[in-house]
Design an enzyme around this catalytic site. Structure first.
Site, PDB file in Angstrom:
ATOM      1  N   GLU A 223       9.238 -11.401   8.449  1.00 35.50           N
ATOM      2  CA  GLU A 223      10.016 -10.352   7.755  1.00 35.50           C
ATOM      3  C   GLU A 223       9.833  -9.088   8.566  1.00 35.50           C
ATOM      4  O   GLU A 223       8.737  -8.518   8.592  1.00 35.50           O
ATOM      5  CB  GLU A 223       9.479 -10.154   6.332  1.00 35.50           C
ATOM      6  CG  GLU A 223       9.565 -11.369   5.434  1.00 35.50           C
ATOM      7  CD  GLU A 223      10.993 -11.802   5.152  1.00 35.50           C
ATOM      8  OE1 GLU A 223      11.908 -10.968   5.313  1.00 35.50           O
ATOM      9  OE2 GLU A 223      11.200 -12.963   4.787  1.00 35.50           O
TER      10      GLU A 223
ATOM     11  N   ASN B 127       3.040  -0.253   4.575  1.00 36.40           N
ATOM     12  CA  ASN B 127       3.944   0.579   3.762  1.00 36.40           C
ATOM     13  C   ASN B 127       3.897   0.244   2.273  1.00 36.40           C
ATOM     14  O   ASN B 127       4.026   1.131   1.438  1.00 36.40           O
ATOM     15  CB  ASN B 127       5.373   0.519   4.308  1.00 36.40           C
ATOM     16  CG  ASN B 127       5.974  -0.858   4.196  1.00 36.40           C
ATOM     17  OD1 ASN B 127       5.284  -1.853   4.421  1.00 36.40           O
ATOM     18  ND2 ASN B 127       7.226  -0.940   3.848  1.00 36.40           N
TER      19      ASN B 127
ATOM     20  N   GLU C  56      11.574 -15.373   1.934  1.00 31.97           N
ATOM     21  CA  GLU C  56      10.504 -15.362   0.938  1.00 31.97           C
ATOM     22  C   GLU C  56      11.164 -15.352  -0.437  1.00 31.97           C
ATOM     23  O   GLU C  56      12.388 -15.349  -0.548  1.00 31.97           O
ATOM     24  CB  GLU C  56       9.637 -14.113   1.126  1.00 31.97           C
ATOM     25  CG  GLU C  56       8.931 -14.084   2.471  1.00 31.97           C
ATOM     26  CD  GLU C  56       7.956 -12.927   2.618  1.00 31.97           C
ATOM     27  OE1 GLU C  56       8.320 -11.791   2.246  1.00 31.97           O
ATOM     28  OE2 GLU C  56       6.832 -13.152   3.097  1.00 31.97           O
TER      29      GLU C  56
ATOM     30  N   CYS D 137      10.936  -1.015   3.932  1.00 32.21           N
ATOM     31  CA  CYS D 137      11.833  -1.724   4.860  1.00 32.21           C
ATOM     32  C   CYS D 137      13.256  -1.766   4.311  1.00 32.21           C
ATOM     33  O   CYS D 137      14.208  -1.935   5.066  1.00 32.21           O
ATOM     34  CB  CYS D 137      11.316  -3.126   5.109  1.00 32.21           C
ATOM     35  SG  CYS D 137      10.985  -4.019   3.590  1.00 32.21           S
TER      36      CYS D 137
HETATM   37  P1  NDP Z   1       3.153  -3.791  12.556  1.00 33.07           P
HETATM   38  O1  NDP Z   1       4.042  -4.828  13.116  1.00 33.07           O
HETATM   39  O2  NDP Z   1       2.568  -2.797  13.468  1.00 33.07           O
HETATM   40  O3  NDP Z   1       1.924  -4.447  11.794  1.00 33.07           O
HETATM   41  C1  NDP Z   1       2.052  -5.361  10.727  1.00 33.07           C
HETATM   42  C2  NDP Z   1       0.773  -6.139  10.582  1.00 33.07           C
HETATM   43  O4  NDP Z   1       0.584  -6.943  11.740  1.00 33.07           O
HETATM   44  C3  NDP Z   1      -0.484  -5.276  10.475  1.00 33.07           C
HETATM   45  O5  NDP Z   1      -1.417  -5.913   9.645  1.00 33.07           O
HETATM   46  C4  NDP Z   1      -0.957  -5.247  11.907  1.00 33.07           C
HETATM   47  O6  NDP Z   1      -2.300  -4.914  12.000  1.00 33.07           O
HETATM   48  C5  NDP Z   1      -0.667  -6.669  12.324  1.00 33.07           C
HETATM   49  N1  NDP Z   1      -0.546  -6.902  13.760  1.00 33.07           N
HETATM   50  C6  NDP Z   1      -0.238  -6.006  14.738  1.00 33.07           C
HETATM   51  N2  NDP Z   1      -0.227  -6.621  15.942  1.00 33.07           N
HETATM   52  C7  NDP Z   1      -0.520  -7.933  15.735  1.00 33.07           C
HETATM   53  C8  NDP Z   1      -0.642  -9.083  16.576  1.00 33.07           C
HETATM   54  N3  NDP Z   1      -0.472  -9.006  17.887  1.00 33.07           N
HETATM   55  N4  NDP Z   1      -0.958 -10.257  16.010  1.00 33.07           N
HETATM   56  C9  NDP Z   1      -1.121 -10.354  14.680  1.00 33.07           C
HETATM   57  N5  NDP Z   1      -1.024  -9.310  13.829  1.00 33.07           N
HETATM   58  C10 NDP Z   1      -0.718  -8.114  14.345  1.00 33.07           C
HETATM   59  O7  NDP Z   1       3.983  -3.093  11.404  1.00 33.07           O
HETATM   60  P2  NDP Z   1       3.574  -1.822  10.568  1.00 33.07           P
HETATM   61  O8  NDP Z   1       2.280  -2.069   9.884  1.00 33.07           O
HETATM   62  O9  NDP Z   1       3.741  -0.614  11.411  1.00 33.07           O
HETATM   63  O10 NDP Z   1       4.699  -1.843   9.419  1.00 33.07           O
HETATM   64  C11 NDP Z   1       5.935  -1.260   9.535  1.00 33.07           C
HETATM   65  C12 NDP Z   1       6.983  -2.305   9.890  1.00 33.07           C
HETATM   66  O11 NDP Z   1       7.025  -3.315   8.906  1.00 33.07           O
HETATM   67  C13 NDP Z   1       8.375  -1.718   9.924  1.00 33.07           C
HETATM   68  O12 NDP Z   1       9.043  -2.196  11.073  1.00 33.07           O
HETATM   69  C14 NDP Z   1       9.030  -2.272   8.680  1.00 33.07           C
HETATM   70  O13 NDP Z   1      10.420  -2.401   8.740  1.00 33.07           O
HETATM   71  C15 NDP Z   1       8.379  -3.606   8.580  1.00 33.07           C
HETATM   72  N6  NDP Z   1       8.512  -4.119   7.230  1.00 33.07           N
HETATM   73  C16 NDP Z   1       9.365  -5.167   7.004  1.00 33.07           C
HETATM   74  C17 NDP Z   1       9.561  -5.652   5.720  1.00 33.07           C
HETATM   75  C18 NDP Z   1      10.469  -6.812   5.453  1.00 33.07           C
HETATM   76  O14 NDP Z   1      10.385  -7.374   4.368  1.00 33.07           O
HETATM   77  N7  NDP Z   1      11.329  -7.206   6.357  1.00 33.07           N
HETATM   78  C19 NDP Z   1       8.868  -5.041   4.575  1.00 33.07           C
HETATM   79  C20 NDP Z   1       7.988  -3.964   4.932  1.00 33.07           C
HETATM   80  C21 NDP Z   1       7.819  -3.522   6.221  1.00 33.07           C
HETATM   81  P3  NDP Z   1      -2.707  -3.369  12.283  1.00 33.07           P
HETATM   82  O15 NDP Z   1      -2.152  -2.554  11.176  1.00 33.07           O
HETATM   83  O16 NDP Z   1      -4.156  -3.390  12.297  1.00 33.07           O
HETATM   84  O17 NDP Z   1      -2.099  -3.019  13.612  1.00 33.07           O
END
Ligand code: NDP
Length: 493
Positions: free
Chosen positions: A261, A163, A474, A295
């Protein structure tokens, strides 16, 4: 390999993304690639390495080799290199911003005013922060003195979502490197382009080989290999709550340090005595900036009854003015959602909201554009009312341009609604009553509370969530503490 159809438009972009390992740009060991789609056209426009454990092994090996020299480097020298990296990003702001927009679908005005400037600021901030990061001493008079060494952990893993691609990627990498760690990082497979440009910027800035390694690919394959690797001492992860749970399951038995996060379902608590115009302006932003894919976006809006009708009318009117379209055009307010799959997820929640008895006041229709954008993932921002707090639409993270609104009467009732989900990332309060603002802020179950504003950020402040929104903090020295281990040294005299 998935089918490849290269679109014409982003000709200026490098088509084939490479991993950045040991200072070199290389393909995945398997030679396999994944397609990278431009969300505004729905077309594949580049490819990225489909990396796996073998690539992660190489990256970790390079990082481990680079660690002794990097961790022992004088902080002034570390500062200079990281600040040069900030310079390179700044000098190439436009190219980075266009790449981010093409990869993610967000409007160019956002990429060039928020995402890329913030990525630059992350490196600049932590480059200087490390110069001021001191440790403590605990004297025992006439006996001994204790001092605390804060030492880097070694090789650490940084995994970030799609995002805010470069913004969040660098928010992790910059403190990790500044503290003297070496890094193996993975951006989201959906938005890899600016991480690739960062590899090139790191080379230009003179970052020594192996200090930063970027491995592209799928979360369940490349990401998981980073989490599972024995030599990776800590994982800094931003993403969905379910993924965070999986990562915690894998990392906990290996006693890795974890910063998670995760998701949010953030409330806006609007009292009748607020500055109405300012509140309306910021609530529109907090609802639909980046298509609601931040987020920290507020997705549940609670309005005190005396101004509920006025708010609803004005808010819906302003929502309808928002222009959805080509994210590169300066006249566009909202670009495309990040993927076809995400668009379908958002639509499934709109359908669910109806089943749950919600009344859609506006939005939710797909926007069908013509020409090269005919296949893009566009949808109108939606506002829904009439849903109880317990329903799934109000409990689960949609992460798109969808908000629910509901009235409340008393402060107590407003607080109960705001705190009524399993998440606790951020909350926004609108009131002119200072005592109430302070009282409510104290009782809100959230890691970040904004009063009469939204997204005002100081990089020195702690950042993170409570409940299902995460573990750890963070930001500022919190990040430097996470990426170091405290060791007490006791000297008797
Ligand atoms: P995901 O959890 O699907 O993915 C996040 C990252 O983790 C990606 O690089 C993904 O790779 C990777 N990933 C997925 N599965 C695994 C695994 N089993 N082991 C290690 N890495 C893995 O989130 P999204 O990318 O869909 O992002 C949206 C989410 O992020 C929302 O829930 C949002 O709220 C949260 N978010 C939280 C923030 C915060 O500060 N709290 C800030 C911004 C977003 P790949 O893309 O290749 O699947």
């Amino acid at each position: 390999m998935r089918p490849r159809t290269i679109s014409q438009r982003p000709a200026a972009l490098e088509k084939d993304i490479k991993n950045y390992i040991n200072g070199a740009l290389i393909p995945a060991a398997s030679g396999e690639y994944l397609d990278n789609v431009n969300p505004a056209t729905g077309q594949v426009y580049s490819q990225l390495p489909d990396s796996g454990p073998e690539d992660v092994d190489r990256a970790v090996e390079a990082a481990a080799k680079a660690f002794p020299a990097w961790s022992m480097l004088d902080v002034q020298k570390r500062y200079r290199i990281l600040s040069r990296l900030a310079d390179v990003i700044e000098q190439n702001l436009e190219a980075f911003a266009r790449a981010e927009t093409t990869d993610n679908g967000k409007v160019l005005s956002l990429s060039s005013s928020v995402d890329i400037p913030r990525a630059q600021a992350n490196f600049r901030f932590f480059a200087t922060a490390i110069l001021h990061f001191a440790s403590e001493a605990h004297p025992m008079p006439s006996q001994a003195v204790n001092y605390t060494l804060r030492q880097p952990l070694g090789v650490v893993g940084c995994i970030s979502p799609w995002n805010l691609p470069l913004y969040l990627f660098t928010w992790k990498i910059a403190p990790a490197l500044a503290a003297g760690n070496t890094v193996v990082a993975k951006p989201s497979e959906l938005t890899p382009m600016t991480a690739f440009l960062l590899s090139k910027a790191a080379m230009e800035a003179g970052l020594p080989p192996g200090v930063l390694n970027i491995v592209h690919g799928l979360g369940g394959k490349a990401g998981q290999a980073i989490v599972e690797h024995e030599q990776v001492k800590a994982i800094s992860f931003t993403g969905g709550t379910r993924t965070g749970e999986q990562i915690a399951r894998l990392a906990a038995p290996k006693f890795k340090k974890l910063s998670l996060e995760l998701g949010g379902k953030n409330p806006n608590l609007i009292f009748a005595d607020c500055d109405f115009d300012q509140m309306l302006f910021d609530t529109l932003r907090s609802s639909f900036s980046n298509n609601g894919q931040i987020c920290l976006c507020g997705s549940r809006i609670y309005v005190q009854r005396p101004i509920y009708e006025r708010f609803t009318e004005e808010f819906v009117k302003r929502t309808e003015f928002l222009r959805v379209g080509d994210p590169l055009a300066s006249t566009t307010d909202m670009g495309a959602l990040v993927s076809a799959q995400h668009l379908e997820k958002v639509e499934s929640y709109l359908a669910l909201a109806e089943v749950e008895g919600g009344h859609r006041l506006t939005g939710g229709q797909r926007v069908e554009l013509k020409g090269e954008h005919a296949g893009g993932f566009f949808i109108r921002p939606a506002v829904i009312e009439g849903l109880p707090i317990q329903c799934r639409t109000n409990q689960e993270e949609i992460f798109g341009p969808v908000v629910t609104i509901a009235p409340f009467d008393t402060e107590e009732e407003g607080l109960a609604l705001a705190n009524g989900t399993g998440y606790g990332l951020s909350a926004t309060v609108w009131t002119q009553d200072l005592s109430r603002a302070t009282r409510v802020a104290e009782q809100l179950q959230a890691g970040i509370v904004w009063i009469n504003c939204w997204m005002v950020r100081d990089l020195r402040t702690p950042f993170g969530g409570v409940k299902n929104s995460g573990v750890g903090r963070e930001g500022g020295f919190e990040a430097l503490r996470f990426f170091t281990e405290a060791k007490n040294v006791c000297v008797k005299y």
